[in-house]
Write an enzyme that holds these catalytic residues in place. Structure first.
Site, mmCIF file in Angstrom:
data_model
loop_
_atom_site.group_PDB
_atom_site.id
_atom_site.type_symbol
_atom_site.label_atom_id
_atom_site.label_comp_id
_atom_site.label_asym_id
_atom_site.label_seq_id
_atom_site.Cartn_x
_atom_site.Cartn_y
_atom_site.Cartn_z
ATOM 1 N N ASP A 530 -4.001 -2.399 -5.416
ATOM 2 C CA ASP A 530 -5.089 -2.370 -6.389
ATOM 3 C C ASP A 530 -5.967 -1.131 -6.267
ATOM 4 O OD1 ASP A 530 -6.305 -2.915 -4.007
ATOM 5 O OD2 ASP A 530 -7.160 -4.851 -4.593
ATOM 6 N N ASP A 531 -5.857 -0.369 -5.180
ATOM 7 C CA ASP A 531 -6.680 0.829 -5.024
ATOM 8 C C ASP A 531 -5.936 2.117 -5.365
ATOM 9 O OD1 ASP A 531 -4.960 0.674 -2.915
ATOM 10 O OD2 ASP A 531 -6.384 1.337 -1.399
ATOM 11 N N GLU A 618 5.278 -4.622 5.795
ATOM 12 C CA GLU A 618 6.148 -5.184 4.764
ATOM 13 C C GLU A 618 6.913 -4.091 4.029
ATOM 14 O OE1 GLU A 618 2.895 -3.818 2.165
ATOM 15 O OE2 GLU A 618 3.101 -4.492 4.230
ATOM 16 N N ASP A 619 6.311 -2.901 3.899
ATOM 17 C CA ASP A 619 6.995 -1.804 3.232
ATOM 18 C C ASP A 619 8.118 -1.238 4.098
ATOM 19 O OD1 ASP A 619 5.190 -0.949 5.086
ATOM 20 O OD2 ASP A 619 4.080 0.376 3.750
#
Length: 709
Positions: A530-531, A618-619
């Site tokens: 979101d950023d 997670e990436d």
């Protein structure tokens, strides 16, 4: 009188009519007979073509005259396009390689009455492998290549002039055009078998005799390989007691002194064996090697399993097959031959399972071998085990591999990529795209933007407004990862022309961004934080266009690299900007929906649970997953560096934690132990628009608003 004449005329007409009928009947019968003969001939040809050529009970004897009608030569300048009639290939609708094997025949010298070429068991196995394969055709008119049944495997066991005469007698020889010759062991006297334009599949090629792109280097098969059990179960893929094993009978005499000095300087690391001083039997001369200084004996070639690395060097014995025997015992080949053409090096990347050095470096090699990490040794051994089992294990595997390489040359559109040739079978699904997708996905579907957010409403709204302006955007899915606070009402969200839906999760997990939600109707997914509101419309649209060309990859903007730390002996996650990348962060990246299913339901080990518990990596986990299945690197898009905006730098950001980088480095080690390897692939590649930064008017460019460095 008139009646008599009329009667005679009438009878004459009837007679002529009868004659005509008889002639027609005779012609019809003749036509039927001709057609029958044609059908009989066709049946005879069919019976001949369907006959298996390996009939040992009906081998015809052919006498070879002592004289030669013409002088045979080996054309040293042959290339695929001038010594092979490619128009023979692909006939009858066969979009593949077809090989015709000549029936077995026995060639006898007319004067000496000696058999020219005795069919060995090994050559019979090669012929049998071809006949049983998908490449075989019983019809020579459909064949692309021809394989004589004359045994030329061992050049020292045949009479060159007689073999050359026998080859010239083949029905379709035509100066060797479109013929393949298996010559695994070259002659000791260095005389070259004169094979005209035939493709030579041989062992022991050097850079001087090898016709690049035409001949094919194959391994020298050893019967002792058949005695080697499957060692994959008990092989630990770890360093062994001896760093280096050297078998002196397989090394040129001029290197012996340097190698002996190497052993004297490193007595605990180097094992050197030679012919035993006291030979008891003729059998033990070939099967036993001794360390004469210590009085120990070893079974050969099993002595190779004593070392982590095994030296392969020049030898006076051209029949040696120790390179493949080294691989058979899962020892890492240390190749010290400058001009040697490695078997199948057209498609196999030997750097993945061997180490090559210059001959002048042999005296100092132990110091370099000590610097090889355990992880690197593990990867070399693991790849070597897989390559041996797949391509070198027996004559059937060697033969079929050779034919597939030839097929790749003749039908390049069917060829596997080098990456596919060298990827292990753990996740081997297809020789093509693992997702079974077209080369370019349909453009009309667009992509779905999946935004993972927790509480940053203002930056979320800004991002939504920017995404809505991207032409290829299909819909937006907001994943609200905060269970303690309700998301804003839909009426508070920006008014956009694209569908938007908000899903509040049941638990705050990073893996929620990869869940295959039913609301995602497109193949392409853009996962974005979101950023990340500094990306322009053109950058996002161009990123989607790049993904369409690489739908099985992760395509994104921020990139990272993994490097090995020789001090700590661990992998390190590196965020510094280098010329290489091995990961694309999923905070702003495109991927196929298939990978969301794989991440959620098929992630190996406890990786997914560990990521959710530690709220990190997670990436990295997604990059491991995709690379492990595809063996391909990600694609970085555009040169933009800066992804942190001033208003986003606050203490709530995960990257502000000092332990963040340490944890991410530890993630690579942890995931590597679960996968058993590091599947990440480094690449020096970035995708930019074609006219990016070119001195052209902006109206000629499609993506003008692409950020610079």
């Amino acid at each position: 009188m008139k009646k008599l004449v009329a009667s005679i005329n009438h009878r004459s007409e009837r007679f002529q009519t009868s004659i005509s009928y008889i002639i027609i009947l005779v012609l019809a019968i003749s036509s039927v007979c001709i057609v029958c003969d044609l059908f009989n001939l066709r049946d005879e040809v069919g019976r001949h073509n369907n006959k298996v050529p390996l009939d040992l009970d009906h081998v015809h004897e052919i006498l070879l005259s002592s004289g030669s009608e013409e002088t045979r030569e080996r054309q040293d300048n042959c290339r695929l396009w001038d010594c092979v009639n490619l128009y023979r290939c692909g006939q009858m609708g066969h979009d593949r390689l077809t090989v015709y094997v000549y029936p077995l025949q026995e060639y006898i010298d007319e004067t000496s009455r000696k058999t020219i070429s005795i069919l060995t068991r090994e050559y019979y196995q090669i012929l049998e492998a071809v006949v049983s394969s998908r490449y075989y055709t019983p019809n020579p008119n459909e064949a692309c290549l021809f394989l004589p049944s004359i045994d030329t495997l061992n050049g020292n066991l045949v009479e060159p002039s007689a073999v050359e005469r026998a080859l010239a007698m083949q029905n379709h020889w035509d100066n060797g055009e479109n013929h393949i010759i298996f010559n695994m062991i070259p002659r000791v006297d260095l005389s070259v078998l004169k094979t005209d334009r035939a493709i030579v599949l041989g062992g022991g090629f050097d850079s001087w005799s090898y016709r690049t792109g035409f001949d094919l280097a194959i391994p020298i098969f050893s019967p002792s390989q058949q005695k080697v059990a499957d060692l994959s179960a008990k092989s630990t893929h770890l360093p062994r007691k001896n760093i280096l094993v050297i078998v002196l009978p397989n090394v040129y005499q001029k290197y012996h002194r340097n190698l002996q000095i190497l052993v004297d300087d490193n007595p605990n690391d180097v094992l050197i064996v030679d012919k035993c001083i006291a030979q008891e039997t003729e059998f033990s001369k070939d099967t036993i090697r001794c360390n004469n200084s210590r009085g120990k004996s070893f079974e050969y070639p099993r002595v190779y399993e004593k070392g982590t690395f095994c030296l392969y060097s020049h030898s006076g014995n051209v029949e040696k097959s120790d390179l493949i025997e080294i691989l058979a015992y899962n020892c890492i080949p240390l190749i010290g031959v400058d001009n040697f053409v490695l078997p199948f090096e057209d498609v196999l990347d030997w750097s993945l399972f061997s180490i090559r050095i210059r001959e002048a470096e042999i005296h100092s090699i132990v110091k370099k071998l000590r610097k090889v990490s355990h992880t690197k040794i593990f990867e070399l051994q693991r790849q070597g085990r897989w390559v041996y089992n797949r391509y070198f294990k027996n004559l059937n595997a060697i033969t079929l591999t050779a034919l597939e390489i030839l097929e790749n040359r003749i039908f390049p559109h069917r060829a596997r990529s080098i990456m596919d040739w060298n990827k292990p079978d753990d996740n081997y699904r297809s020789t093509f795209n693992p997702l079974f997708l077209p080369v370019i996905s349909p453009k009309a579907q667009g992509f779905t933007a999946v935004i993972l957010t927790y509480d940053r409403v203002e930056s979320l709204f800004t991002l939504i407004q920017k995404l809505a302006m991207v032409p290829s955007l299909q819909s937006i899915l907001v994943i609200w990862n905060n269970q303690n606070k309700m998301p804003p009402h839909l009426s508070a969200f920006p008014t956009i022309s694209k569908p938007l839906k908000v899903i509040q999760t049941r638990a705050n997990k990073l893996s929620n961004r990869f869940y295959p939600y039913n609301e995602i109707e497109t193949e392409a997914i853009l996962t974005i934080d979101d950023d990340i509101n500094m990306l322009t419309t053109d950058e996002l649209d161009f990123g989607y266009e790049v993904w369409r060309e690489f739908p099985d990859r992760i395509v994104g903007f921020p990139s990272r690299i993994h490097v090995w730390d020789n001090v700590s002996m661990h992998w390190r996650y590196e965020s510094e900007w280098t010329n290489q990348i091995s990961m694309v962060l999923t905070g702003a990246a495109f991927h196929h929906k298939f990978w969301s299913h794989m991440y959620t339901y098929a992630m190996p080990g406890d990786i997914k649970d560990w990521v959710d518990q530690h709220m990190n990596c997670e990436d990295i986990a997604m990059n491991f997953l995709v690379a492990n299945i595809t063996n391909k690197p990600p694609i970085k898009v555009t040169p933009r560096k800066k992804f942190k905006c001033p208003e986003c730098t606050n203490t709530e950001m995960l990257s502000a934690d000092l332990n963040h980088m340490r944890e991410r480095s530890a993630c690579i080690d942890r995931f590597a132990s679960i996968y058993g390897r590091v599947p990440l692939r480094s690449v020096e590649f970035r995708a930019d628009p074609v006219l990016f930064r070119d001195n052209f008017p902006e109206k000629l460019k499609r993506f003008n608003d692409v950020g610079n460095l």
